[in-house]
Motif scaffolding. Sequence first.
Motif, mmCIF file in Angstrom:
data_model
loop_
_atom_site.group_PDB
_atom_site.id
_atom_site.type_symbol
_atom_site.label_atom_id
_atom_site.label_comp_id
_atom_site.label_asym_id
_atom_site.label_seq_id
_atom_site.Cartn_x
_atom_site.Cartn_y
_atom_site.Cartn_z
ATOM 1 N N HIS A 6 50.802 74.287 36.347
ATOM 2 C CA HIS A 6 52.071 74.282 36.918
ATOM 3 C C HIS A 6 52.823 75.534 36.669
ATOM 4 O O HIS A 6 54.113 75.636 37.174
ATOM 5 N N HIS B 222 51.162 76.373 26.909
ATOM 6 C CA HIS B 222 51.431 74.991 26.645
ATOM 7 C C HIS B 222 50.782 74.353 27.804
ATOM 8 O O HIS B 222 50.390 73.154 27.803
ATOM 9 N N ASP C 56 54.992 69.226 30.169
ATOM 10 C CA ASP C 56 55.381 70.160 29.067
ATOM 11 C C ASP C 56 55.403 69.561 27.695
ATOM 12 O O ASP C 56 56.401 69.938 26.875
#
Length: 445
Positions: free
Chosen positions: A370, A345, A312
């Motif tokens: 993810h 992202h 992240d």
Amino acid sequence: MKMKVLLAGIAVDINKLQLDPAIEVIRTSSVSETLEVLQRNIPDVVISEFVFKDGNGAVIFKSIQEKLGSEVVFVWYTSKSDEEVCDKDFYLLNPLNRYIPASAPAEDLIEAIKDTLAKKEEKEIGKYVRVSIERFKKFNSLPCDVFIKLSDNKVIKIINKDEMYSQEIIEKYKGKGIKYLFVQEGDFATFSSFVYTTLRSSVAVARDDAKANSEEIDVSEKDIAVVHDLIRHLNVEQSTVAVLNEVSTTSIRTINKAPALKDTVMSMMKEKGYLYGHCLMISYISGLIANKMRCDSKTTLQQLSIAAILHDIALDSEELARVEDLNDEKNSPLDWKTKEKIKKHPIVAANLATKIKDLLPDVSSIILSHHERPDGRGFPRGLGPTAVLQIGCIFIVAEDFVNRVCCQELNAEFLTKIKNDFSKKYGKGNFRAPLQGLLDVLAKV
Ligand SMILES: [Fe+2]
Ligand SMILES: [Fe+2]
């Protein structure tokens, strides 16, 4: 050289952009006219409507991919939804590709075009790797050229390869407030191996390094305590916790060795307490799942852990990191720019991970996937349950679990609910074994 922007079927007033002498704007109003213009011009950026009287914008997009390749940045500016116009690979073909809803004001469009052009130019600059100026203080010659960045698209050389330089020059730039110097990407491996071999060979420097490391670990103590609270609840054996502790520490050290990442990770540790705790928890839980799957070689644990710390890194808030479903009504107040940031992202972080020298295989792929989900409603690619690598599925199940239990009391009722929800959600394809792994982790609770 002028940057060329092709506006296909876009009627908005962009006078401000046209006044910029560095930009040439070409306008077309139909699919056929656009295809004809593309025969004679190679634009840097194409902004296109989807709906045309003589067909749809997908024809333009396809023709550009086939004839000019993915180097041309493609931006949808349309009233159609992004699901309708963006192919699964839309953002992967070129990470600068964008979707802007036609409801966004013209100023947003102009700003987005300028931003895209700047980033496209910056790609050249991207061939340089940022290094903290402090790294240059212990040497008087280096095996590569060193540069400073004057603006987003201008660098100048300040130190020549193998030429002696005095510390005064470094102090001079430091005095001017410069925090980073740059080396060319191709030189980076040689540079870092030179720096680290030299550092290790000096006892005094090693002592400094140890001091720096202990400072880094102090920063994260509070977060580690949160992780260990959860681990204690899960009744994990002490020997397994010891292995996972070591893996996490090694990951942070490995990442910190990539100067392009060190500063970002350090600031995440210092300023974004939640994100750091979130990353560490995923590192531990994914490791526990791999352990139950009997797939816990050091390499696998390290792959999961490095991915956990970095996944992240392109986000800067807890709120954004926890968005699971962009189509969920509760996320509708997010503006399109925030949604775009969230959607991209994983791609940005996966690209950043490649800055780590000798990165373990599959780490980028774990990061990239993810937010994929077994029902195919994830992002950025909307992959199905057999298209995500199994190690990526371990990560997804672990992160979902971490988000569910975050700040919740792990009582029997809550755990049964999680087990039921997860069994329904993840009992398919490559997710099946990781799901079983998690259920085994929870069996002792
Ligand atoms: Fe994420
Ligand atoms: Fe996350």
